[in-house]
Design a protein around this motif. Structure first.
Motif, PDB file in Angstrom:
ATOM      1  N   LYS A 155       0.836  -1.214   0.000  1.00  0.00           N
ATOM      2  CA  LYS A 155       0.000   0.000   0.000  1.00  0.00           C
ATOM      3  C   LYS A 155       0.871   1.266   0.000  1.00  0.00           C
ATOM      4  N   SER A 156       1.800   1.337   0.942  1.00  0.00           N
ATOM      5  CA  SER A 156       2.647   2.548   1.009  1.00  0.00           C
ATOM      6  C   SER A 156       3.484   2.675  -0.257  1.00  0.00           C
ATOM      7  N   THR A 157       3.944   1.542  -0.801  1.00  0.00           N
ATOM      8  CA  THR A 157       4.732   1.575  -2.034  1.00  0.00           C
ATOM      9  C   THR A 157       3.892   2.154  -3.170  1.00  0.00           C
TER      10      THR A 157
ATOM     11  N   PRO B 167       2.457  10.833   6.098  1.00  0.00           N
ATOM     12  CA  PRO B 167       3.094   9.519   6.059  1.00  0.00           C
ATOM     13  C   PRO B 167       2.697   8.647   7.241  1.00  0.00           C
ATOM     14  N   GLN B 168       3.022   7.363   7.078  1.00  0.00           N
ATOM     15  CA  GLN B 168       2.670   6.388   8.113  1.00  0.00           C
ATOM     16  C   GLN B 168       3.358   6.729   9.436  1.00  0.00           C
ATOM     17  N   SER B 169       4.620   7.137   9.373  1.00  0.00           N
ATOM     18  CA  SER B 169       5.255   7.614  10.610  1.00  0.00           C
ATOM     19  C   SER B 169       5.748   9.025  10.347  1.00  0.00           C
TER      20      SER B 169
ATOM     21  N   LEU C  37      -3.234  10.000   2.440  1.00  0.00           N
ATOM     22  CA  LEU C  37      -3.199   9.747   3.887  1.00  0.00           C
ATOM     23  C   LEU C  37      -2.798   8.299   4.122  1.00  0.00           C
ATOM     24  N   ASP C  38      -1.598   8.083   4.657  1.00  0.00           N
ATOM     25  CA  ASP C  38      -1.127   6.715   4.893  1.00  0.00           C
ATOM     26  C   ASP C  38      -1.380   6.375   6.358  1.00  0.00           C
ATOM     27  N   GLU C  39      -2.491   5.720   6.607  1.00  0.00           N
ATOM     28  CA  GLU C  39      -2.910   5.384   7.973  1.00  0.00           C
ATOM     29  C   GLU C  39      -2.802   6.614   8.868  1.00  0.00           C
TER      30      GLU C  39
HETATM   31 MG   LIG Z   1       2.466   1.073   4.813  1.00  0.00          MG
END
Ligand SMILES: [Mg+2]
Ligand SMILES: Nc1ncnc2c1ncn2[C@@H]1O[C@H](COP(=O)(O)OP(=O)(O)OP(=O)(O)O)[C@@H](O)[C@H]1O
Length: 549
Positions: free
Chosen positions: A374-376, A415-417, A495-497
């Motif tokens: 997903k993030s990729t 980002p996710q983090s 929006l990544d999580e």
């Molecule tokens: Mg991810």
């Protein structure tokens, strides 16, 4: 690395106008050499006058004038050399940092994070162990030639005998320490990088270290790393000092031998007095200069490992400092055509054969298990990664590397983090904006549901959030990242999580904010695991092991 290669590196790194300044430095150095020569000549003249019993006032005045002038020239040389060296060092450090900033996303992700930090150490080490000594050595060499010429003119056999024996001593002592120097120099490169990596780990893993009772272990490991570095530096400087001590102590013996030999010549000690005085003064001036040349040569030869790293960094592409291009028009769609992406060093592709159409104004959810890509996929849509196969098209135009910066101006991303800087809430939201728009910041704060927190804080938006936002709760940090993305008026929001740490009430609040954005035409790509987030989406795209499910 050969000293010659170091030299080429240095010339390449010279600041603007550096070559001109190098020319001035060379002229000043030659003038310095002439004055050293004049100083010796004046001394010899003075002594001869004394011995002849004639009036020595004129010669004495000349000697004093030459001594003062030689001193003044040496001072000017010192100033010029230091300025040129530190200017060049400064340019070097900035150039390296620009190359670190110029890296593309995959290079950045694959690099050791301590590398860019250690690069500053390398540049400083390079400055102090290569550039500065080299400039000083060049100056010293010309001065030394001036002194030697003076001695040769006065008494060639005596000067040649003294110079010959001293040179032999230098060569022998260098051979003695060469291996040790090289080993110590190699260790320095690793030492700097390991030390920074350890400090970063301590800062990042403090909670784990406390809870795991491992702080003592960390301290011990750090002590060992730093002790190795200290040993390497000690060995380096000690080995560099050996030739100096050897030549200095044996140099006196050489001088005494030459005196003894001179005294035996015709005319005896009286006739030899001018030569002896000149040799004494010459040696007093010459020895430190020769040592400087020798030490510089050693420094250049022994810090090859560090210079190699600097050269490798400088060989990376430089940053394009032209102003960012206007945003790429984005009117109708983003299309992924048969996109495959493989991370370097991985056998399995992270994504394979992806065909996906995202229409302008759509809200699409990306779902799937951890590691499904997903993030990729989001990174490919944002142009942070380039497909290994297939293409990403914006309104039908393939997203080339050249178009990517213009495309990225359309993108706001959580980002996710997320990264949170050690500054105020305001500066974190209007990140890198030189003139923050407070009204837009307040809008973003409201949309991200941060308004209650801001109202509660005595300093409001001026409150500092601590290193990596540690003075905020996890959910507050996430909302801060959301506010940063919402501050940017961008037609694509990724929006990544971005709501994974939000309580249900806050999540509902963010969802209604997304409704508002969508009404205004924003395209939203959101990665989520929870049904509540997917509920408001036009479509849910599912990934499984890098393929569309
Ligand atoms: Mg991810
Ligand atoms: N920089 C990288 N280098 C090598 N492999 C990577 C890199 N980043 C991710 N991967 C691999 O690519 C695959 C997809 O990762 P990705 O981050 O896209 O997953 P994801 O669906 O976002 O997972 P999650 O739900 O855990 O965030 C994983 O197998 C991961 O190990």
């Amino acid at each position: 690395m050969s000293p010659l290669r170091s030299l080429r590196l240095i010339v390449a790194a010279l600041p603007d106008g550096g070559r001109r300044r190098l020319g001035v430095l060379a002229l000043a150095t030659i003038a310095g050499g002439l004055f050293e020569f004049a100083l010796l000549a004046a001394l010899v003249m003075l002594i001869r006058r004394w011995l002849d019993g004639g009036g020595a006032e004129g010669a004495a005045l000349l000697f004093v004038a030459a001594a003062l002038a030689a001193g003044a020239i040496r001072f000017a040389l010192l100033v010029l050399t230091q300025r040129l060296a530190f200017d060049t060092g400064h340019r070097l450090i900035v150039a390296v940092q620009r190359r670190v900033l110029a890296r593309d996303w995959p290079t950045h992700v694959a690099a050791r994070t301590s590398g860019p930090l250690a690069a500053i150490d390398f540049a400083e080490q390079w400055l102090f162990s290569a550039l500065l000594p080299l400039l000083q050595a060049a100056g010293a060499l010309v001065l030394a030639v001036g002194i030697l010429a003076g001695l040769l003119w006065l008494d060639a056999p005596a000067a040649l005998a003294a110079a010959g024996v001293l040179s032999l001593l230098f060569v022998a002592s260098n051979l003695l320490v060469r291996g040790r120097l090289r080993r110590a120099g190699d260790e320095l490169g690793d030492g700097f990088e390991n030390r920074i990596a350890a400090v970063q780990e301590h800062v990042g893993a403090m909670r784990e270290l406390i809870l795991g009772g491992a702080r003592g272990q960390a301290a011990e490991r750090f002590r060992r790393i730093d002790a190795r570095l200290a040993d390497a530096r000690t060995a380096l400087l000690t080995a560099q000092g050996v030739p100096r001590i050897l030549v200095e102590s044996l140099g006196l013996v050489v001088l005494a031998l030459v005196a003894w030999w001179l005294a035996g010549r015709e005319g005896g000690l009286a006739a030899a007095l001018p030569t002896l005085a000149a040799l004494g003064l010459g040696a007093q001036r010459l020895l430190p200069l020769l040592q400087q040349v020798n030490q510089s040569y050693n420094a250049l030869a022994s810090t090859g490992a560090i210079q190699e790293r600097m050269a490798a960094l400088l060989a990376e592409p430089d940053l394009d400092l032209s102003p960012p291009p206007p945003a790429l028009p984005f009117a109708t769609e983003i299309r992924l055509e048969d996109v495959t992406f493989r991370y370097p060093g991985r056998d399995e592709p992270a994504l394979a054969g992806i065909d996906l159409l995202i229409r302008r104004g759509e809200r699409i959810a990306l779902a799937g298990p951890n590691g499904s890509g997903k993030s990729t996929l989001a990174d490919l849509v944002m142009g942070l990664l380039q497909p290994s196969h297939g293409q990403v098209l914006i309104d039908g135009t393939p997203l080339s590397r050249d178009l990517t910066p213009a495309w990225q101006r359309n993108v706001a991303h959580v980002p996710q983090s997320p990264f949170v800087a050690d500054t105020t809430l305001l500066a974190n939201i209007a990140f890198m904006d030189p003139s923050p728009d407070t009204r837009r910041v307040l809008d973003a704060v409201r949309l991200a549901g941060l308004d209650e927190l801001v109202a509660m804080l005595p300093d409001g938006l001026a409150t500092r959030v601590g290193d990596r936002g540690q003075l905020l709760s996890g959910g507050q940090r996430q909302r801060l990242a959301l506010a940063r993305a919402l501050y940017r008026p961008a037609p694509l929001l990724v929006l990544d999580e971005a709501t994974s740490a939000l309580d249900p009430g806050s999540e509902a609040h963010v969802l209604s904010a997304l409704d508002g954005l969508q009404e205004r035409g924003t395209t939203i790509l959101l990665i989520a695991h929870r049904d509540t987030m997917m509920a408001g989406c036009d479509r849910v795209v599912r990934l499984k092991s890098g393929r569309l499910a």
